[in-house]
Motif scaffolding. Structure first.
Motif, mmCIF file in Angstrom:
data_model
loop_
_atom_site.group_PDB
_atom_site.id
_atom_site.type_symbol
_atom_site.label_atom_id
_atom_site.label_comp_id
_atom_site.label_asym_id
_atom_site.label_seq_id
_atom_site.Cartn_x
_atom_site.Cartn_y
_atom_site.Cartn_z
ATOM 1 N N GLU A 20 0.827 -1.208 0.000
ATOM 2 C CA GLU A 20 0.000 0.000 0.000
ATOM 3 C C GLU A 20 0.861 1.259 0.000
ATOM 4 O OE1 GLU A 20 -2.171 -3.470 1.484
ATOM 5 O OE2 GLU A 20 -0.280 -2.537 2.099
ATOM 6 N N LEU A 21 1.971 1.199 0.712
ATOM 7 C CA LEU A 21 2.888 2.334 0.756
ATOM 8 C C LEU A 21 3.474 2.616 -0.626
ATOM 9 C CD1 LEU A 21 4.087 4.183 3.021
ATOM 10 C CD2 LEU A 21 6.021 2.602 3.101
ATOM 11 N N VAL A 22 3.895 1.550 -1.314
ATOM 12 C CA VAL A 22 4.467 1.695 -2.651
ATOM 13 C C VAL A 22 3.424 2.214 -3.631
ATOM 14 C CG1 VAL A 22 5.461 0.419 -4.588
ATOM 15 C CG2 VAL A 22 6.251 -0.048 -2.253
ATOM 16 N N LEU A 47 12.614 -5.401 -3.953
ATOM 17 C CA LEU A 47 12.445 -4.452 -5.054
ATOM 18 C C LEU A 47 11.675 -5.092 -6.202
ATOM 19 C CD1 LEU A 47 13.435 -1.522 -5.492
ATOM 20 C CD2 LEU A 47 15.301 -2.457 -6.844
ATOM 21 N N ALA A 48 11.988 -6.356 -6.488
ATOM 22 C CA ALA A 48 11.266 -7.067 -7.543
ATOM 23 C C ALA A 48 9.831 -7.366 -7.123
ATOM 24 C CB ALA A 48 12.005 -8.363 -7.888
ATOM 25 N N TRP A 49 9.657 -7.755 -5.863
ATOM 26 C CA TRP A 49 8.332 -8.167 -5.375
ATOM 27 C C TRP A 49 7.353 -7.010 -5.385
ATOM 28 C CZ3 TRP A 49 6.134 -12.757 -4.432
ATOM 29 C CH2 TRP A 49 4.963 -12.790 -3.690
ATOM 30 N N TRP A 50 7.751 -5.890 -4.749
ATOM 31 C CA TRP A 50 6.831 -4.751 -4.686
ATOM 32 C C TRP A 50 6.898 -3.889 -5.939
ATOM 33 C CZ3 TRP A 50 9.088 -5.293 0.591
ATOM 34 C CH2 TRP A 50 8.193 -5.937 1.450
ATOM 35 N N GLY A 51 8.018 -3.925 -6.619
ATOM 36 C CA GLY A 51 8.121 -3.138 -7.840
ATOM 37 C C GLY A 51 7.270 -3.667 -8.971
ATOM 38 N N ARG A 52 6.899 -4.955 -8.878
ATOM 39 C CA ARG A 52 6.125 -5.557 -9.979
ATOM 40 C C ARG A 52 4.744 -4.919 -10.115
ATOM 41 N NH1 ARG A 52 4.402 -8.248 -5.680
ATOM 42 N NH2 ARG A 52 2.471 -9.463 -5.744
ATOM 43 N N GLU A 53 4.244 -4.302 -9.037
ATOM 44 C CA GLU A 53 2.936 -3.666 -9.064
ATOM 45 C C GLU A 53 3.006 -2.213 -9.513
ATOM 46 O OE1 GLU A 53 0.239 -5.320 -8.681
ATOM 47 O OE2 GLU A 53 1.167 -7.192 -8.011
ATOM 48 N N LEU A 84 12.552 -6.927 -16.658
ATOM 49 C CA LEU A 84 11.228 -7.175 -16.084
ATOM 50 C C LEU A 84 10.492 -5.878 -15.768
ATOM 51 C CD1 LEU A 84 12.077 -10.129 -13.651
ATOM 52 C CD2 LEU A 84 10.875 -10.264 -15.849
ATOM 53 N N SER A 85 11.231 -4.819 -15.486
ATOM 54 C CA SER A 85 10.607 -3.549 -15.123
ATOM 55 C C SER A 85 10.505 -2.574 -16.286
ATOM 56 C CB SER A 85 11.397 -2.893 -13.985
ATOM 57 O OG SER A 85 12.706 -2.533 -14.418
#
Length: 344
Positions: A20-22, A47-53, A84-85
């Motif tokens: 939610e913060l991201v 970074l990969a986990w939360w960055g994917r959203e 991936l990003s």
């Protein structure tokens, strides 16, 4: 000046509410999301986990500890996540300190500047993919032909074509030679406990790096991403008090007594006796007493805390001092939105 969300590294347990913060940071117009590592959680997986959203935030590490992975492995992580990003990675790296490098990773700490040069060079070779990667340096020789080698090492070129040969590399640096090296070979600098009050200390070191032959950037194209806590409040006292244990940790407990690079930052800032006293208490296990020694004025200097008008004034000071991105430690989506509204 851009804003980044600094997630840092984990404590005893993974943080909650991070997704939610991201999301709030992306919606509020923040430029970047940064993560860190110490000797627990790593910087790249979160970074990969939360960055994917996310679709727009730059994804940065502050910092990947160089001794935790070979240079080629660091490059593989970066080029994979960059694909991936969609080309949003900022690779922040640093040497860490001897306690972590030798005690946690089991690697030698000697000659950190030379090791940094080799790591950056190998990473750039991988990303450029112009030829098989080689390195003649003593710290990360490629191919390896030293003790235990079977003699079959072969220079290789990445199977995957990197998305960006110019993927930005930032360096975490604290001392004069490290800061100059960052200005010479990197695209940006990740200072620790930077503030407008200490900006004049760093300018000559940066200028030395920019003036070296072959320097990669100029002052106008070089990024300075400084971490601080920002909080809009009419009662700054409790906030400053809550930040003191963190300052005391780095000043007195994050490093060996005879070689604490974080403590040396405070010494250079003119707080030698304070740094000594805090370290003595911290290493004796008297952490609360160590934190109590840290004055409000120093904490206020290192962070941005106050009512909306004061926050705006202080942020303007950080920008005028040369900072191109403030990496903010925020804890709730409401804080993210309030910061965005205050600085809009």
């Amino acid at each position: 000046m851009d804003l980044g969300l600094q997630l840092g590294y984990w404590g005893a347990q993974p943080p909650t509410g991070t997704a939610e913060l991201v999301a709030a940071a992306e919606d509020a117009g923040f430029d970047a999301l940064f993560t860190a590592e110490a000797w627990g959680s790593d910087a790249l997986t979160p970074l990969a986990w939360w960055g994917r959203e996310t679709t727009r935030l730059r994804l940065g590490t502050s910092i990947v500890q160089m001794s935790g992975r070979t240079p080629a492995s660091i490059a593989m992580h970066a080029l994979t996540l960059d694909h991936l990003s969609g080309g949003r990675v900022v690779l922040g790296m640093g040497v860490s300190g001897p306690q972590v490098v030798e005690g946690w990773y089991g690697q030698p700490f000697a000659k950190p500047l030379a090791r940094t040069r080799e790591v950056v060079d190998v990473v750039r070779q991988v990303l450029a993919r112009e030829a098989p990667v080689t390195n003649d340096g003593p710290h990360h020789p490629l191919p390896y032909a030293g003790e235990g080698s079977v003699g079959l090492g072969k220079p290789l070129r990445s199977i995957v074509h990197p998305l960006r040969a110019d993927l930005p590399i930032f360096l975490g640096a604290e001392g004069p030679r490290n800061v100059a090296l960052a200005a010479e070979i990197a695209d940006g600098w990740l200072p620790l406990f930077y503030s407008p009050a200490s900006a004049d200390l760093y300018r000559p070191w940066l200028a030395e790096g920019f003036a070296r032959p072959g320097a990669r950037r100029t002052p106008d194209t070089f990024e300075i991403a400084a971490t601080c806590h920002l909080q809009v409040t009419d009662d700054p006292g409790p906030v400053l008090e809550a930040l003191k244990p963190s300052v005391a940790l780095y000043m007195g407990g994050m490093g060996a007594k005879g070689q604490n690079f974080h403590q040396e930052v405070f010494v250079r800032m003119g707080h030698e006796q304070l740094a000594h006293d805090v370290q003595e208490l911290y290493l004796a296990g008297r952490k609360d007493e160590a934190a109590a020694l840290v004055p409000d004025e120093l904490v206020d200097q290192l962070h941005v805390v106050g009512d909306a008008a004061r926050v705006r004034d202080k942020v303007a000071e950080w920008e005028a001092s040369g900072v191109t991105m403030l990496l903010l430690s925020l804890t709730t989506p409401d804080e993210v939105r309030l910061v965005a509204e205050t600085l809009a």
